[in-house]
Design a protein around this motif. Structure first.
Motif, PDB file in Angstrom:
ATOM      1  N   GLY A   1       7.764 -48.166  -9.830  1.00  0.00           N
ATOM      2  CA  GLY A   1       9.099 -47.913 -10.353  1.00  0.00           C
ATOM      3  C   GLY A   1      10.169 -48.004  -9.281  1.00  0.00           C
ATOM      4  O   GLY A   1      11.286 -48.467  -9.538  1.00  0.00           O
TER       5      GLY A   1
ATOM      6  N   TYR B   1      13.327 -50.347  -9.435  1.00  0.00           N
ATOM      7  CA  TYR B   1      14.628 -49.700  -9.263  1.00  0.00           C
ATOM      8  C   TYR B   1      15.434 -50.397  -8.167  1.00  0.00           C
ATOM      9  O   TYR B   1      16.618 -50.714  -8.349  1.00  0.00           O
TER      10      TYR B   1
ATOM     11  N   CYS C   1      16.660 -53.740  -9.398  1.00  0.00           N
ATOM     12  CA  CYS C   1      17.808 -53.572 -10.303  1.00  0.00           C
ATOM     13  C   CYS C   1      19.088 -53.332  -9.506  1.00  0.00           C
ATOM     14  O   CYS C   1      20.146 -53.905  -9.828  1.00  0.00           O
TER      15      CYS C   1
ATOM     16  N   SER D   1      21.702 -47.896 -12.589  1.00  0.00           N
ATOM     17  CA  SER D   1      20.268 -47.834 -12.300  1.00  0.00           C
ATOM     18  C   SER D   1      19.731 -46.414 -12.470  1.00  0.00           C
ATOM     19  O   SER D   1      18.592 -46.226 -12.910  1.00  0.00           O
TER      20      SER D   1
ATOM     21  N   LEU E   1      18.791 -45.944 -15.902  1.00  0.00           N
ATOM     22  CA  LEU E   1      17.599 -46.702 -16.289  1.00  0.00           C
ATOM     23  C   LEU E   1      16.302 -46.066 -15.795  1.00  0.00           C
ATOM     24  O   LEU E   1      15.212 -46.488 -16.189  1.00  0.00           O
TER      25      LEU E   1
ATOM     26  N   PRO F   1      14.584 -43.211 -16.417  1.00  0.00           N
ATOM     27  CA  PRO F   1      13.563 -42.772 -17.384  1.00  0.00           C
ATOM     28  C   PRO F   1      12.774 -43.933 -17.985  1.00  0.00           C
ATOM     29  O   PRO F   1      11.555 -43.836 -18.159  1.00  0.00           O
ATOM     30  N   LEU F   2      13.463 -45.025 -18.287  1.00  0.00           N
ATOM     31  CA  LEU F   2      12.776 -46.198 -18.841  1.00  0.00           C
ATOM     32  C   LEU F   2      11.866 -46.838 -17.796  1.00  0.00           C
ATOM     33  O   LEU F   2      10.726 -47.221 -18.102  1.00  0.00           O
ATOM     34  N   ILE F   3      12.351 -46.938 -16.559  1.00  0.00           N
ATOM     35  CA  ILE F   3      11.551 -47.519 -15.478  1.00  0.00           C
ATOM     36  C   ILE F   3      10.282 -46.704 -15.262  1.00  0.00           C
ATOM     37  O   ILE F   3       9.183 -47.252 -15.114  1.00  0.00           O
ATOM     38  N   GLU F   4      10.410 -45.389 -15.259  1.00  0.00           N
ATOM     39  CA  GLU F   4       9.239 -44.526 -15.056  1.00  0.00           C
ATOM     40  C   GLU F   4       8.268 -44.624 -16.225  1.00  0.00           C
ATOM     41  O   GLU F   4       7.051 -44.599 -16.033  1.00  0.00           O
ATOM     42  N   LYS F   5       8.796 -44.753 -17.432  1.00  0.00           N
ATOM     43  CA  LYS F   5       7.924 -44.874 -18.605  1.00  0.00           C
ATOM     44  C   LYS F   5       7.087 -46.148 -18.534  1.00  0.00           C
ATOM     45  O   LYS F   5       5.893 -46.141 -18.854  1.00  0.00           O
ATOM     46  N   VAL F   6       7.699 -47.227 -18.086  1.00  0.00           N
ATOM     47  CA  VAL F   6       7.008 -48.518 -18.014  1.00  0.00           C
ATOM     48  C   VAL F   6       6.018 -48.561 -16.857  1.00  0.00           C
ATOM     49  O   VAL F   6       4.949 -49.179 -16.956  1.00  0.00           O
ATOM     50  N   THR F   7       6.350 -47.900 -15.748  1.00  0.00           N
ATOM     51  CA  THR F   7       5.531 -48.013 -14.533  1.00  0.00           C
ATOM     52  C   THR F   7       4.608 -46.824 -14.310  1.00  0.00           C
ATOM     53  O   THR F   7       3.919 -46.776 -13.290  1.00  0.00           O
TER      54      THR F   7
END
Length: 312
Positions: free
Chosen positions: A258, A262, A265, A290, A293, A295-301
């Motif tokens: 992440g 990050y 981005c 950024s 973004l 929470p979304l980055i952590e969810k994906v990674t």
């Protein structure tokens, strides 16, 4: 048989113990900002020193006041409010009216930090949130730059306008700009302190800078021009933002993958704002977007657990 009831805090493993406390981290960050602050005061004079003192002190006072009003424990000893105030001061023009610094610190502490639960709960970097608030509210004073008695555009704005700039002066810091962003040398001294003490690592700032260089090389219209790229790296708040604000624990991802996403981005957004936006700068907005973004980055990674329902 007598049964003894005890209140125990139960949390998921692993249980990690570390000598690096929140207070210690904040004090180290504050110390690492001092080279940029000292050079800024030397570069711009007494009023810059007053801006730093008033903005930093008011941030601490706002934190104590709002916590008292909300009947919360007073936490000013942890140093987080002082770091927020100092970071905001270093992002302000040297001749900014003092009351604007006080207002900015109130927005950073009360609106961005405390109203969302205090340290560890804010969704964006408080100092940058306050800077963007001030830019929108007081555009004139926030874009008034003076150096050696002469007002004018910053080197980054001149670069965007197609003019030539002195990259050596930008590296040293003898240019127009905010109090803490001009000297790359002073900023890097602070960055080295953060790296050597283990407060940060290279993942976020390194990915940020490399991605930005690639973006500028591809879309800047100059190809791989070392002077043009160096001017972009030394100009504006990129170095201060990359090392001191993008790496904020609360508003950056905790996963290693992440952090790379990050940083990428940040580099892309900064490049977009600088090359195609109406302003020569873009670091503050890139970091704030950024932050949103994360929470979304952590969810994906987030790594998948092994076992039932996870990877096999």
């Amino acid at each position: 048989m007598e049964i003894v009831k005890e209140n125990r805090n139960i949390s998921a493993s692993p249980h990690v113990r570390d000598k690096m406390t929140t207070d210690k981290i904040m004090y180290i960050v504050f110390a690492a900002l001092l080279p940029a602050m000292v050079f800024g005061v030397y570069n711009f004079g007494v009023h810059a020193l007053l801006v730093v003192i008033v903005t930093t002190a008011s941030a601490v006072l706002w934190e104590a006041l709002i916590e008292k009003l909300l009947h919360k424990p007073i936490t000013i000893k942890d140093g987080s409010a002082a770091v927020t105030g100092l970071l905001l001061a270093l992002n302000l023009p040297p001749m900014i009216p003092l009351w604007i610094g006080i207002l900015g610190s109130a927005f950073a502490i009360i609106v961005v930090k405390q109203l969302f639960g205090g340290l560890g709960q804010n969704f964006m970097n408080p100092a940058l949130g306050a800077r963007c608030f001030l830019l929108l509210s007081f555009t004139g004073p926030m874009t008034y730059f003076i150096y050696d008695g002469v007002t004018g555009a910053t080197p980054l704005a001149e670069l965007k306008a197609g003019q030539t700039v002195d990259t050596m002066s930008m590296l040293i810091g003898t240019i127009r700009g905010t109090i803490g962003e001009t000297s790359v040398i002073a900023i890097m001294i602070g960055a080295i302190i953060l790296l050597l003490t283990g407060v940060i690592d290279l993942r976020i700032p390194g990915t940020y800078i490399v991605t930005f260089v690639i973006f500028v090389t591809l879309f800047g219209g100059h190809g791989f021009d070392p002077q043009y790229i160096t001017a972009h790296l030394c100009g504006g708040g990129l170095m201060l933002g990359a090392w001191f604000m993008a790496t904020d624990y609360v508003t950056s991802p905790i996963t290693k993958k992440g952090q790379y996403v990050y940083g990428a981005c940040l580099g892309i957004l900064t490049g977009l704002f600088r090359l195609f936006g109406g302003s020569a700068e873009g670091v503050s907005y890139a970091i704030i977007i950024s932050n949103l973004l994360v929470p979304l980055i952590e969810k994906v990674t987030l790594p998948k657990p092994f076992g039932k329902g996870g990877e096999k």
